[in-house]
Design an enzyme around this catalytic site. Structure first.
Site, PDB file in Angstrom:
ATOM      1  N   LEU A 254      10.819 -20.543  -4.663  1.00  0.00           N
ATOM      2  CA  LEU A 254       9.863 -19.671  -3.965  1.00  0.00           C
ATOM      3  C   LEU A 254       8.459 -19.792  -4.571  1.00  0.00           C
ATOM      4  O   LEU A 254       8.285 -19.770  -5.796  1.00  0.00           O
ATOM      5  CB  LEU A 254      10.332 -18.214  -4.074  1.00  0.00           C
ATOM      6  CG  LEU A 254       9.431 -17.153  -3.460  1.00  0.00           C
ATOM      7  CD1 LEU A 254       9.457 -17.220  -1.929  1.00  0.00           C
ATOM      8  CD2 LEU A 254       9.842 -15.752  -3.915  1.00  0.00           C
TER       9      LEU A 254
ATOM     10  N   ASP B  76       0.829  -1.210   0.000  1.00  0.00           N
ATOM     11  CA  ASP B  76       0.000   0.000   0.000  1.00  0.00           C
ATOM     12  C   ASP B  76       0.865   1.261   0.000  1.00  0.00           C
ATOM     13  O   ASP B  76       1.990   1.247   0.492  1.00  0.00           O
ATOM     14  CB  ASP B  76      -0.923  -0.029   1.230  1.00  0.00           C
ATOM     15  CG  ASP B  76      -2.078   0.954   1.084  1.00  0.00           C
ATOM     16  OD1 ASP B  76      -2.395   1.351  -0.054  1.00  0.00           O
ATOM     17  OD2 ASP B  76      -2.662   1.333   2.122  1.00  0.00           O
TER      18      ASP B  76
ATOM     19  N   HIS C 198       2.016   3.247  -8.959  1.00  0.00           N
ATOM     20  CA  HIS C 198       1.816   1.813  -9.247  1.00  0.00           C
ATOM     21  C   HIS C 198       2.978   1.291 -10.093  1.00  0.00           C
ATOM     22  O   HIS C 198       3.519   0.218  -9.850  1.00  0.00           O
ATOM     23  CB  HIS C 198       0.499   1.581  -9.987  1.00  0.00           C
ATOM     24  CG  HIS C 198      -0.715   1.979  -9.190  1.00  0.00           C
ATOM     25  ND1 HIS C 198      -0.847   1.709  -7.851  1.00  0.00           N
ATOM     26  CD2 HIS C 198      -1.855   2.640  -9.538  1.00  0.00           C
ATOM     27  CE1 HIS C 198      -2.002   2.179  -7.418  1.00  0.00           C
ATOM     28  NE2 HIS C 198      -2.637   2.746  -8.421  1.00  0.00           N
TER      29      HIS C 198
HETATM   30  C1  IPE Z   1      -5.467  -2.790   0.021  1.00  0.00           C
HETATM   31  O1  IPE Z   1      -5.140  -1.453  -0.206  1.00  0.00           O
HETATM   32  C2  IPE Z   1      -5.472  -3.550  -1.257  1.00  0.00           C
HETATM   33  C3  IPE Z   1      -4.185  -3.661  -1.958  1.00  0.00           C
HETATM   34  C4  IPE Z   1      -3.009  -3.192  -1.595  1.00  0.00           C
HETATM   35  C5  IPE Z   1      -4.258  -4.399  -3.173  1.00  0.00           C
HETATM   36  P1  IPE Z   1      -6.248  -0.316  -0.305  1.00  0.00           P
HETATM   37  O2  IPE Z   1      -5.508   0.964  -0.471  1.00  0.00           O
HETATM   38  O3  IPE Z   1      -7.236  -0.654  -1.351  1.00  0.00           O
HETATM   39  O4  IPE Z   1      -6.970  -0.397   1.124  1.00  0.00           O
HETATM   40  P2  IPE Z   1      -7.895   0.633   1.897  1.00  0.00           P
HETATM   41  O5  IPE Z   1      -8.993   1.032   0.966  1.00  0.00           O
HETATM   42  O6  IPE Z   1      -7.036   1.816   2.252  1.00  0.00           O
HETATM   43  O7  IPE Z   1      -8.352  -0.101   3.104  1.00  0.00           O
HETATM   44  C1  IPE Z   2      -1.759   0.188  -3.278  1.00  0.00           C
HETATM   45  O1  IPE Z   2      -1.506   1.541  -3.333  1.00  0.00           O
HETATM   46  C2  IPE Z   2      -1.983  -0.401  -4.638  1.00  0.00           C
HETATM   47  C3  IPE Z   2      -3.335  -0.907  -4.881  1.00  0.00           C
HETATM   48  C4  IPE Z   2      -4.334  -0.874  -4.054  1.00  0.00           C
HETATM   49  C5  IPE Z   2      -3.558  -1.513  -6.165  1.00  0.00           C
HETATM   50  P1  IPE Z   2      -2.680   2.600  -3.292  1.00  0.00           P
HETATM   51  O2  IPE Z   2      -3.086   2.914  -4.691  1.00  0.00           O
HETATM   52  O3  IPE Z   2      -3.780   2.150  -2.411  1.00  0.00           O
HETATM   53  O4  IPE Z   2      -1.943   3.851  -2.664  1.00  0.00           O
HETATM   54  P2  IPE Z   2      -2.541   4.888  -1.621  1.00  0.00           P
HETATM   55  O5  IPE Z   2      -3.039   4.097  -0.465  1.00  0.00           O
HETATM   56  O6  IPE Z   2      -3.634   5.629  -2.313  1.00  0.00           O
HETATM   57  O7  IPE Z   2      -1.358   5.769  -1.296  1.00  0.00           O
HETATM   58 MG    MG Z   3      -4.160   2.373  -0.445  1.00  0.00          MG
END
Ligand code: IPE
Ligand code: IPE
Ligand code: MG
Length: 252
Positions: free
Chosen positions: A137, A26, A43
């Protein structure tokens, strides 16, 4: 005939190096925002951290690495971002699969991939097939995955195959139908990006997993950051319900 010990039915053995690490990657969006870049740049950059994490887990002797790439709730994001993520999954997998195969890595996806583009679905299936006999792995990518979905699909499949269990069933009856039945429960869970929640990741499997949260944003997560998480894990006392005094002496 459970392959691995369930943390709630038996006491699993715990190694110094975690056998299974599960990560919520995240913070990509915030990484990009800090640099005044579009979210998707985060990303894109996150793929680098995926690569280095796989490499480092491989060299440490971690057996299973599970990465949350797209949750069943991530469809709620803007359309453009969702389609960018799908394209990025496709291009990264297409680019990396040969090298992963050479590195003896076994690749799997968990989650309901049926709504994905058919080209992506066949690339995933081909990659799973190509690496199925590899003994290195075990890399699992959770895509359109949700912990609740997993439990629901397991119950549905179990009852379809074994209708007599509708009356009553045990944890051991259900567990072979969960999507990660081929792996031990995670020893270490890592969430980058500062949030302290599970966000519908492996709800069942995380029952006794050690949880580690870091403010480091996923694109900044490198081998040093992974070492820190593992060191934190190594300092924990895994009691699985027992008292401290009941634990076997720690091996040196
Ligand atoms: C969780 O991250 C899902 C992934 C990293 C794939 P999110 O950014 O979607 O989670 P919330 O919405 O903050 O809980
Ligand atoms: C996690 O990073 C990636 C996915 C959920 C696919 P985020 O896109 O949720 O990044 P933040 O949380 O907005 O910084
Ligand atoms: Mg996120």
């Amino acid at each position: 005939m459970a392959q691995f010990k369930s943390s709630t039915c038996e006491i699993p053995s715990a190694r110094n190096v975690p056998a299974h690490i599960a990560i919520i990657m995240d913070g990509n969006g915030r990484w990009a925002k800090k640099r005044l870049l579009p979210r998707v740049a985060g990303h894109q950059r996150g793929v680098k951290s995926v690569r280095s994490t796989i490499r480092h887990c491989n060299s440490l002797g971690v057996d299973y690495l599970t990465l949350f790439a797209f949750s069943s709730e991530n469809w709620r994001r803007p359309k453009d971002e969702v389609s960018f993520l799908m394209t990025l999954f496709y291009s990264s997998l297409a680019r990396e699969i040969e090298q992963m195969h050479k590195d003896n890595l076994r690749f799997r996806v968990i989650g309901d991939i049926s709504p994905f583009d058919s080209k992506l679905v066949s690339l995933i299936r081909d990659a799973e097939e190509l690496t199925r006999d590899n003994g290195g792995l075990n890399l699992t990518v959770a895509a359109n995955y949700g912990g609740r979905w997993d439990i629901m699909q397991a119950v549905k499949r179990m009852l379809k195959e074994r209708p007599e269990l509708a009356e009553s069933f045990s944890e051991n009856d259900l567990s072979p139908y969960l999507s990660m039945s081929y792996a031990p429960e995670p020893d270490l869970f890592i969430r980058t990006g500062g949030e302290q929640r599970i966000s519908n990741f492996l709800l069942w499997q995380l029952a006794y997993t050690e949880l580690y949260f870091t403010d480091t944003l996923w694109p900044d997560f490198d081998s040093t950051a992974l070492d820190l998480a593992i060191r934190s894990y190594q300092a924990r006392e895994r009691r699985f319900g027992r008292t401290s005094e009941q634990l076997p002496a720690k091996n040196a």
